[in-house]
Design a protein around this motif. Structure first.
Motif, PDB file in Angstrom:
ATOM      1  N   ILE A  99       0.838  -1.204   0.000  1.00  0.00           N
ATOM      2  CA  ILE A  99       0.000   0.000   0.000  1.00  0.00           C
ATOM      3  C   ILE A  99       0.868   1.247   0.000  1.00  0.00           C
ATOM      4  N   LYS A 100       1.962   1.216   0.765  1.00  0.00           N
ATOM      5  CA  LYS A 100       2.837   2.381   0.837  1.00  0.00           C
ATOM      6  C   LYS A 100       3.567   2.614  -0.485  1.00  0.00           C
ATOM      7  N   VAL A 101       4.137   1.549  -1.056  1.00  0.00           N
ATOM      8  CA  VAL A 101       4.935   1.689  -2.275  1.00  0.00           C
ATOM      9  C   VAL A 101       4.049   2.049  -3.467  1.00  0.00           C
ATOM     10  N   LEU A 102       2.837   1.513  -3.513  1.00  0.00           N
ATOM     11  CA  LEU A 102       1.939   1.786  -4.634  1.00  0.00           C
ATOM     12  C   LEU A 102       1.306   3.170  -4.576  1.00  0.00           C
ATOM     13  N   GLY A 103       1.497   3.893  -3.478  1.00  0.00           N
ATOM     14  CA  GLY A 103       1.001   5.257  -3.403  1.00  0.00           C
ATOM     15  C   GLY A 103      -0.180   5.466  -2.485  1.00  0.00           C
ATOM     16  N   GLY A 104      -0.771   4.401  -1.944  1.00  0.00           N
ATOM     17  CA  GLY A 104      -1.895   4.561  -1.036  1.00  0.00           C
ATOM     18  C   GLY A 104      -3.049   5.305  -1.691  1.00  0.00           C
ATOM     19  N   PRO A 105      -3.630   6.301  -1.023  1.00  0.00           N
ATOM     20  CA  PRO A 105      -4.776   7.025  -1.612  1.00  0.00           C
ATOM     21  C   PRO A 105      -4.400   7.834  -2.844  1.00  0.00           C
ATOM     22  N   SER A 106      -3.120   8.119  -3.031  1.00  0.00           N
ATOM     23  CA  SER A 106      -2.686   8.883  -4.204  1.00  0.00           C
ATOM     24  C   SER A 106      -2.360   7.996  -5.387  1.00  0.00           C
ATOM     25  N   ALA A 107      -2.591   6.691  -5.300  1.00  0.00           N
ATOM     26  CA  ALA A 107      -2.265   5.769  -6.392  1.00  0.00           C
ATOM     27  C   ALA A 107      -3.010   6.164  -7.653  1.00  0.00           C
ATOM     28  N   ALA A 108      -2.291   6.176  -8.756  1.00  0.00           N
ATOM     29  CA  ALA A 108      -2.905   6.545 -10.021  1.00  0.00           C
ATOM     30  C   ALA A 108      -3.768   5.404 -10.536  1.00  0.00           C
ATOM     31  N   ALA A 109      -4.812   5.795 -11.273  1.00  0.00           N
ATOM     32  CA  ALA A 109      -5.676   4.778 -11.879  1.00  0.00           C
ATOM     33  C   ALA A 109      -4.855   3.960 -12.865  1.00  0.00           C
ATOM     34  N   GLY A 110      -5.015   2.668 -12.811  1.00  0.00           N
ATOM     35  CA  GLY A 110      -4.220   1.780 -13.652  1.00  0.00           C
ATOM     36  C   GLY A 110      -3.749   0.592 -12.847  1.00  0.00           C
ATOM     37  N   ALA A 111      -2.501   0.172 -13.086  1.00  0.00           N
ATOM     38  CA  ALA A 111      -1.988  -1.032 -12.439  1.00  0.00           C
ATOM     39  C   ALA A 111      -1.889  -0.867 -10.929  1.00  0.00           C
ATOM     40  N   HIS A 112      -1.434   0.301 -10.458  1.00  0.00           N
ATOM     41  CA  HIS A 112      -1.260   0.488  -9.019  1.00  0.00           C
ATOM     42  C   HIS A 112      -2.597   0.439  -8.287  1.00  0.00           C
ATOM     43  N   ALA A 113      -3.586   1.151  -8.793  1.00  0.00           N
ATOM     44  CA  ALA A 113      -4.899   1.124  -8.153  1.00  0.00           C
ATOM     45  C   ALA A 113      -5.533  -0.258  -8.247  1.00  0.00           C
ATOM     46  N   ALA A 114      -5.300  -0.972  -9.352  1.00  0.00           N
ATOM     47  CA  ALA A 114      -5.854  -2.315  -9.493  1.00  0.00           C
ATOM     48  C   ALA A 114      -5.258  -3.269  -8.469  1.00  0.00           C
ATOM     49  N   LEU A 115      -3.966  -3.132  -8.188  1.00  0.00           N
ATOM     50  CA  LEU A 115      -3.329  -3.985  -7.185  1.00  0.00           C
ATOM     51  C   LEU A 115      -3.861  -3.684  -5.788  1.00  0.00           C
TER      52      LEU A 115
END
Length: 851
Positions: free
Chosen positions: A522-538
């Motif tokens: 959650i931290k590395v993928l950006g948490g609430p700031s995760a961009a739509a795409g692979a990071h948000a999907a994970l």
């Protein structure tokens, strides 16, 4: 021309050192072109190559003449062979052989290409261990389960922590001795129990480019020993010149030790651990597999019962046939190797060398990169090139399919592991659809194949333990030391976990440290700031896994979520932050997770939603054409009230809708009119701003927006239903409400859903009309035009039209038209302002056709 040689050949022969470039032949015109040697190595014998791929612009088309004649090319290649033989032979080989056994011992890894990682609070995992009999952080420590050492500043066990072995240098005593044909080996000087830490494998940490250069250099020097060990997908440890005693570990097909990759103070490091009890005087061995290797297949002298004679097993034995190595040939024996000579490097010397290396790296990356080949981006290619590339692609696919079938047969014979087709929406199925030439299998990919069962889930408790330990390998670093994320590797791990459905195995997942890996994700993928795409999907995948585990282990999962924490906060807080994620599906899923499983209040108060500042040109007002204007971003929500901003201005105080309607429109509050404070001018409920029945001063007539008119209670085509009919004989809204007369209260009108037209600011231009943002923009533009058509006084208004349905239909048609024109025009950039004008004209044209 001197000696029958051209000036071009003389210039190449006179260069110092002599060029090492190779020559390749164009598959279209059969012309020979000079390219870097590494390009020729990557092409091999079966890949197509054409002139337009040449980096030298002077010889980048089939019409350009050949740089040298064929016989001159032969002269240059013979000169290159002599130069290469001279570098490896003569007096130089004796000097290199005399220095090949010299090495420098270092107490830690050397990072000459980047700065070491700096820890943050979110990087420090905090366990929940307690001290028992003076010992803390045993085998059940949460950090141990995910191969992460405790931080001394945050570990609850303090100095009693037993999970700081690498950082403290708690090595076992070892000796270096001769082992016959294998050369020198590493031997235990004391008894080692199964699972105990032996030592760390230290060396120089090289990035991908430096590793390739170093490997070629050792090959040119004629070295027979390789000490490379893969650290991550982007870095490799080289212990050839600098390392510790771990460099003497030999291979065995039945080893007594294994390598484990631990996260220590933010850095990935390799530790050697015993897999069984080892007695003093016994040689320590590991299975090289894909960890440590040379270019040429090497013979194995481990004498184990399962040994096939080659390091790497059956695949290495098959590859050795290409080298024509006879059975009685013993060129890999190292009985006559010189005794190793060791020099000790201090920390000060290591830091000085790291500073020099980083300065050199900074200069190299500071240089501007050359532009790509001009012909690479062209859309047209000769027909013969297209046909050859298509044949090449199909040949690679056939070869890949044959290899897959052969591997499946090998795995089926003598094994109960069956290869099955992956689920349709799984990461594995998407990966299998990638062409063979684009695949580069990582360590995570290879290990996950052995851990998964026929259904795609993890096969056993041991598989779960090893799967959780792979999380550390999903976060490689680039050449500048910045942490990246391998979304494909991470997706493979999460997919296998989600497919594990057996209740007993799911209980093991909860207690195996998996949640610690989730918090790091959650931290590395950006948490609430995760961009739509692979990071948000994970991140959505993580929430779905937790929801699935809640079915049988709700109480246990909630306890573990509360216990799992870093120095920056708990996993419960990290999951709570996702309730305001920028990705709308992720935000909804996180809120559903709270309401259905966690309960209100356990995740803490609702955090502030991360905001993305939009450039001035990305803000739209209702009457703008797309170039933007001042005010709050159109289609976003008010910072103070959180209400939808559909117009782009500021919210007047007292507005009932808490939105940003046009000034002095019927939807604004306060003294300018509206439903909160004063009614529209001229109405029976007029307040201070209008000529109401209470004698207020008349106000100048104001133009009312079509959207405001559509939203009035008296307007039948808007979002409110028509008001309830008055009593018989009544002439106004308040008839029947005189004193002493009791009238039935009308039911409150139902407001339409306050759904924003856009959830993100519009960009000034679109590169691809197939994106979701482009469809949302077209829908918003169509909605704006349809709002004008709803007004009864509009010349194109149709009282019988269902404008909600027309909005949907025209939006789909407009998107299809734009995408079709974009494809026919061979791509290009679409300006937002021009798009706004075309969509408006399209809607008006369709409205005229209806009338």
């Amino acid at each position: 021309m001197a000696n029958g040689r051209s000036a071009a050949l003389e210039a190449l022969l006179a260069t110092t050192p002599l060029t090492t470039d190779a020559w390749v032949q164009c598959d279209s015109c059969a012309t020979w072109r000079r390219v870097p040697a590494i390009v020729a190595e990557r092409l091999g014998d079966d890949r197509a190559w054409f002139c337009h791929q040449n980096m030298d612009q002077r010889f980048s088309t089939c019409d350009d003449a050949q740089e040298l004649e064929d016989d001159e090319i032969d002269v240059l290649m013979r000169a290159q062979e002599r130069a290469s033989a001279g570098a490896r032979g003569g007096g130089g080989v004796g000097e290199r052989a005399a220095n090949a056994h010299r090495w420098e011992k270092i107490p830690r890894n050397v990072y000459a290409h980047r700065e070491r990682r700096r820890l943050t609070d979110d990087d420090v995992m905090v366990c929940v261990c307690c001290v028992e009999d003076g010992v803390g952080c045993g085998a059940d420590c949460l950090n141990r389960l995910v191969l992460s050492e405790c931080d001394p500043a945050h570990c609850p066990c303090g100095s009693a922590c037993q999970n700081q072995r690498m950082s403290r240098g708690a090595y076992k005593e070892v000796n270096v001795k001769r082992t016959g044909k294998k050369g020198h080996g590493l031997f235990a000087a004391q008894d080692v129990r199964a699972g105990e830490f032996v030592m760390e494998y230290c060396g120089e940490v090289l990035h991908e480019d430096a590793y390739a250069e170093r490997k070629q250099r050792y090959h040119d020097e004629g070295r027979s020993h390789y000490y490379f060990m893969t650290l991550s997908s982007s870095e490799t440890i080289d212990a050839t010149l600098r390392g510790n005693e771990g460099r003497f570990l030999n291979h065995s097909c039945a080893p007594n030790c294994e390598t484990q990759k631990w996260m220590v103070r933010g850095e990935l490091r390799i530790g050697i651990f015993a897999t069984r009890d080892v007695q003093a005087g016994e040689e320590l061995t590991i299975d090289y597999k894909f960890e440590r290797f040379g270019e040429k297949p090497s013979r194995c002298y481990c004498m184990a019962g399962a040994c096939c004679g080659w390091i790497g097993g059956a695949k290495a034995a098959e590859a050795a046939k290409a080298y024509n190595i006879e059975d009685d040939e013993d060129e890999e024996a190292h009985e006559n190797d010189l005794e190793p000579v060791m020099t000790l490097l201090t920390d000060a010397q290591i830091e000085e060398e790291e500073a020099r290396g980083r300065a050199t790296t900074a200069e190299r990356f500071a240089a501007p990169k050359k532009s790509a080949v001009k012909a690479e981006s062209k859309s047209w290619r000769p027909p013969e090139e297209v046909r050859e590339m298509e044949r090449q692609r199909k040949a690679e696919e056939r070869e890949h399919n044959r290899a897959e079938r052969a591997t499946a047969r090998l795995r089926t014979d003598g094994s109960n592991i069956r290869r099955v087709r992956a689920p349709t929406d799984s990461y594995a199925s998407k990966w299998s659809a990638v062409s063979a030439g684009a695949k580069k299998r990582t360590e995570v990919d290879l290990k996950m194949e052995d851990l998964q069962g026929a259904s795609g889930g993890l096969r056993s408790k041991d598989s779960i333990t090893r799967c959780v330990q792979l999380f550390n390998l999903c976060y490689p670093v680039d050449e500048h030391g910045v942490t990246q994320v391998n979304t494909r590797d991470l997706g493979l791990i999460l997919e296998a976990i989600s497919l594990t459905k057996h209740p007993e195995l799911q209980a093991t997942l909860v207690s195996s440290g998996m949640l610690s890996g989730f918090q790091k994700c959650i931290k590395v993928l950006g948490g609430p700031s995760a961009a739509a795409g692979a990071h948000a999907a994970l991140l959505r995948k993580i929430l779905k896994i937790l929801m699935d585990l809640m079915t049988h282990f709700k109480e246990l999962v909630i306890v573990r979520i509360k216990e799992t924490q870093t120095a920056g906060g708990t996993l419960m807080n990290a999951l709570g932050d996702l309730r305001v994620a920028n990705d709308t599906p992720l935000m909804k899923l996180a809120r559903d997770f709270e309401y259905q499983y966690i309960g209100t209040g356990l995740m803490g108060p609702m955090p502030q939603r991360p905001r993305v500042e939009a450039p001035q040109q990305q803000q739209l007002r209702r009457n703008d054409s797309g170039s933007g204007s001042g005010g709050a971003p159109w289609g976003t929500r008010s910072p103070s009230s959180g209400a939808l901003n559909r117009f782009g201005g500021s919210t007047p105080p007292g507005s009932r809708f808490n939105a940003t309607a046009p000034p002095r429109s019927a939807m604004t509050g306060g003294r300018g009119g509206g439903f909160n404070g004063s009614a529209p001018p001229g109405s029976a409920l007029g307040g201070r701003g209008g000529p109401g029945r209470y004698g207020a001063a008349p106000a100048p007539p104001q133009r009312e927006s079509s959207l405001a008119a559509a939203m009035r209670p008296g307007h039948h085509g808007g979002g409110y239903p028509p008001s309830r009919p008055n009593a018989p004989g009544s002439s106004s809204w308040d008839n029947g409400s005189e004193r002493g007369v009791k009238r039935e209260r009308d039911p409150p009108p139902s407001r339409p859903a306050n759904k924003p037209l856009l959830t993100k600011p519009l960009p000034p231009q679109f590169d691809d009309p197939r994106s979701e943002m482009f469809s949302d923009a077209v829908t918003a533009f169509v909605t704006i035009e349809v709002e004008d058509l709803r007004a009864p006084d509009h010349p194109l208004h149709d009282p019988r039209a269902n404008y909600d349905r027309l909005t949907q239909m025209w939006s789909l048609d407009a998107v299809s038209r734009e995408q079709s024109e974009w494809r026919n025009g061979v791509g290009g950039v679409i300006q937002t302002g021009a798009l706004r004008q075309r969509v408006g004209e399209y809607v008006r044209t369709r409205a005229r056709d209806r009338s």
